[in-house]
Motif scaffolding. Structure first.
Motif, PDB file in Angstrom:
ATOM      1  N   VAL A  20       0.864  -1.178   0.000  1.00  0.00           N
ATOM      2  CA  VAL A  20       0.000   0.000   0.000  1.00  0.00           C
ATOM      3  C   VAL A  20       0.907   1.237   0.000  1.00  0.00           C
ATOM      4  CG1 VAL A  20      -1.785   1.233   1.273  1.00  0.00           C
ATOM      5  CG2 VAL A  20      -1.745  -1.255   1.289  1.00  0.00           C
ATOM      6  N   HIS A  24      -1.445   6.427   1.321  1.00  0.00           N
ATOM      7  CA  HIS A  24      -2.627   5.709   1.794  1.00  0.00           C
ATOM      8  C   HIS A  24      -2.482   5.399   3.284  1.00  0.00           C
ATOM      9  CE1 HIS A  24      -5.679   2.544   2.127  1.00  0.00           C
ATOM     10  NE2 HIS A  24      -6.164   2.953   0.969  1.00  0.00           N
ATOM     11  N   LYS A  35      -9.575   2.333   5.524  1.00  0.00           N
ATOM     12  CA  LYS A  35      -8.520   1.452   5.026  1.00  0.00           C
ATOM     13  C   LYS A  35      -8.916   0.789   3.704  1.00  0.00           C
ATOM     14  CE  LYS A  35      -5.279  -1.875   6.927  1.00  0.00           C
ATOM     15  NZ  LYS A  35      -4.929  -2.671   8.096  1.00  0.00           N
ATOM     16  N   ILE A  39      -6.783   2.792  -3.946  1.00  0.00           N
ATOM     17  CA  ILE A  39      -5.541   3.562  -4.019  1.00  0.00           C
ATOM     18  C   ILE A  39      -5.715   4.837  -4.851  1.00  0.00           C
ATOM     19  CG2 ILE A  39      -3.152   3.485  -4.849  1.00  0.00           C
ATOM     20  CD1 ILE A  39      -3.081   0.593  -3.787  1.00  0.00           C
ATOM     21  N   ALA A  42      -7.650   7.283  -2.776  1.00  0.00           N
ATOM     22  CA  ALA A  42      -6.825   7.757  -1.668  1.00  0.00           C
ATOM     23  C   ALA A  42      -5.837   8.816  -2.156  1.00  0.00           C
ATOM     24  CB  ALA A  42      -6.070   6.593  -1.028  1.00  0.00           C
ATOM     25  N   TYR A  43      -5.321   8.640  -3.360  1.00  0.00           N
ATOM     26  CA  TYR A  43      -4.380   9.628  -3.899  1.00  0.00           C
ATOM     27  C   TYR A  43      -5.075  10.964  -4.127  1.00  0.00           C
ATOM     28  CZ  TYR A  43      -0.610  11.692  -6.568  1.00  0.00           C
ATOM     29  OH  TYR A  43       0.396  12.524  -6.992  1.00  0.00           O
TER      30      TYR A  43
END
Length: 102
Positions: A20, A24, A35, A39, A42-43
């Protein structure tokens, strides 16, 4: 005599924490994302966090140089800025990020 590299490990059934990206893990650690967030999503959140004026102000205090010379330093400075924030400041940041998403 076996060579140390010849030891066979059982394949991992789940990706390791290192799989990960650091941004993140930073956002999850400070409670800004779940969680399970993808990805790429999250970016996007990390970019919004980095663009927040409060985070930028704290990041400037953390940074020793005027210009970051490489990308990991930016992640580190953002993580340190988030770590220096109180729970109330993190909650306010979370609200500002949600407002930008809508």
């Amino acid at each position: 005599m076996k060579h140390p590299k010849q030891d066979k490990r059982a394949p991992q059934s789940h990706p390791s924490a290192l799989a990960v990206p650091s941004y993140h893990r930073i956002l999850v650690k400070h409670g800004l994302i779940e969680k399970s967030l993808s990805i790429p999503d999250a970016y996007e959140v990390f970019l919004k966090v980095g663009a927040d004026p409060e985070v930028q102000k704290l990041r400037r205090k953390v940074a020793h140089d005027d210009k970051m010379k490489h990308v990991p330093a930016l992640y580190l400075a953002t993580a340190m800025a988030l770590q220096g924030m109180t729970k109330q400041e993190l909650e306010a940041l979370k609200l500002r990020i949600k407002e930008k998403r809508v």
